[in-house]
Design an enzyme around this catalytic site. Structure first.
Site, short mmCIF file in Angstrom:
data_model
loop_
_atom_site.label_atom_id
_atom_site.label_comp_id
_atom_site.label_asym_id
_atom_site.label_seq_id
_atom_site.Cartn_x
_atom_site.Cartn_y
_atom_site.Cartn_z
N ARG A 74 0.85 -1.20 0.00
CA ARG A 74 0.00 0.00 0.00
C ARG A 74 0.88 1.25 0.00
NH1 ARG A 74 -1.42 1.92 4.59
NH2 ARG A 74 -2.00 -0.04 5.57
N TYR A 107 -16.06 16.56 -15.83
CA TYR A 107 -16.59 15.20 -15.80
C TYR A 107 -17.72 15.11 -14.76
CZ TYR A 107 -16.70 10.25 -14.54
OH TYR A 107 -17.11 8.98 -14.24
N ASP A 156 -7.10 18.74 -14.71
CA ASP A 156 -7.39 17.37 -15.15
C ASP A 156 -7.01 17.30 -16.63
OD1 ASP A 156 -8.56 15.06 -16.17
OD2 ASP A 156 -10.26 15.13 -14.78
N LYS A 159 -7.95 6.20 -19.42
CA LYS A 159 -8.23 6.71 -20.76
C LYS A 159 -6.99 6.60 -21.65
CE LYS A 159 -12.18 7.32 -18.87
NZ LYS A 159 -12.25 8.06 -17.65
#
Ligand SMILES: Cc1ncc(COP(=O)(O)O)c(C=O)c1O
Length: 382
Positions: A50, A102, A174, A199
């Protein structure tokens, strides 16, 4: 990092030296949750996956290199990366987001962070004065997409960065739609860049992931702390697949753009189309800005069909290559109906205010042959 080398070279080599143990040219998938320690606190830089994992580290370094940033952090999704950035803020502080973002980011701001105590307001992405006017004494962050999802509006990133820096505000960009191949916000002055690596960066529609890149230690440290504390990290396989995708980012982006420009020109003169939104078209209101802050226009375009919802349904049912699906940026061409898909989380009035009409379709233009894509659209519109 080899910032003296070109983008294509860095995409293949940065963060990914051959394996020191075996010489393997391709970085291994370090599918491990933990690492043996020689003694208490004596280890080789990794304690628990992690906190850190070598395959993830390679991806983080490669992403930092492509955005020409100093630090990269990978997350389990673009939304997890967005949350990590928003967690830098405190209840009672204020964020100004671009109006066209978005739908999931809008949902986070409205349904998670506003109830949590964050003050949220929106400014016209394409007008810097709209952001200036929205600044309050407690404004700590400006959040924009450029080009935006789904209206392909642009934010003037250089001007927003100087505004933010003058006023002691963080500028978060972004950069999912452009990808670092076509636009590098850190070079234009932004404090940090966010990606849905789902993406273009991964590019093959087979991984969900996210990332943040910054050059500023003061931004990196709290994000790194939060990444480990909250634990929304990607697994090593997903990191490896994304690294594999990154290697071909440059060649893919050139093809995406070539096809998108061709289709935008085709659709622009088609009688069944009312409007095409693509920053690469000279009649896009911000075409000049696109040329000054991007090195290409990307593979995304939106369009409005004459004939409303009935025409939209007929068009979608006649497509053969373009697949009706959420997401974007993969090698295959996708079509999306934002009012019910990506922006379904946005109330209808908010959608209309942002120009998202009921006849709007968004195309993620893939890298199939342009002849076939044009034929597919022409047939479906005919
Ligand atoms: C521009 C943009 N940012 C962020 C996200 C969220 O990313 P993810 O779906 O990987 O959580 C998306 C997803 O569609 C997006 O299009």
């Amino acid at each position: 990092m080899h910032l003296d080398m070109k983008f294509e070279t860095r995409a293949i080599h940065d963060g990914q030296p051959s394996d020191p143990l075996t010489g393997a040219v391709t970085l291994p998938v370090y599918q491990t949750s933990t690492y043996q320690q020689e003694g208490i606190g004596k280890h080789k830089g990794y304690e628990y996956s992690r906190t850190g994992n070598p395959t993830r580290k390679a991806l983080e370094d490669a992403l930092a290199s492509l955005e020409t940033g100093a630090f990269g952090l990978a997350f389990a999704s673009g939304s997890a990366a967005t949350v990590a950035v928003l967690q830098m803020l405190q209840p009672g502080q204020h964020i100004i987001a671009g109006d066209d973002i978005y739908g999931g980011t809008f949902r986070l701001l409205e349904r998670v962070y506003r109830p949590w105590g964050l003050e949220v307001s929106y400014a016209d992405t394409s007008r810097v004065d709209s952001f200036t006017a929205a600044i309050r004494p407690n404004t700590r962050m400006i959040w924009v997409e450029s080009p935006t999802n789904p209206m392909l509006k642009l934010a003037d990133l250089r001007s927003l960065a100087s505004l933010a820096r003058e006023r002691g505000i963080l500028l978060a960009v972004d950069n999912t739609f452009a990808s670092p191949f076509f636009q590098r916000p850190l070079e234009l002055g932004a404090h940090l860049v966010v990606h849905s690596t789902t993406k273009y960066l991964n590019g093959h529609s087979d991984v969900v992931g996210g990332a943040v890149v910054t050059s500023e230690e003061a931004v990196y440290q709290p994000l790194k702390f939060y990444q480990n504390a909250a634990g929304a990290v990607p697994g090593p396989w997903d990191c490896w697949l994304t690294l594999r995708g990154l290697k071909t980012l440059a060649v893919r982006m050139r093809e995406h753009e070539k096809n998108a420009l061709r289709l935008a020109r085709f659709l622009e003169q088609h009688p069944a189309i009312e409007q095409v939104y693509y920053p690469g078209l000279p009649n896009h209101p911000q075409h000049g800005l696109a040329k000054s802050q991007m090195s290409g226009f990307g593979g995304m375009l939106s369009m409005e069909l004459a004939g409303g919802l009935a025409a939209v349904e007929r068009f979608l049912s006649r497509l053969k290559i373009f697949l009706l699906a959420e997401s974007l940026g993969g090698v295959e061409s996708l079509v999306c109906y934002p009012p019910r898909m990506t922006h379904g989380a946005m109330p209808p009035a908010e959608r209309l205010q942002r120009g998202i009409k009921d006849n709007l379709l968004r195309l993620s233009v893939g890298i199939e042959h342009g002849d076939d894509l044009e034929e597919d659209l022409g047939h479906a519109l005919g």
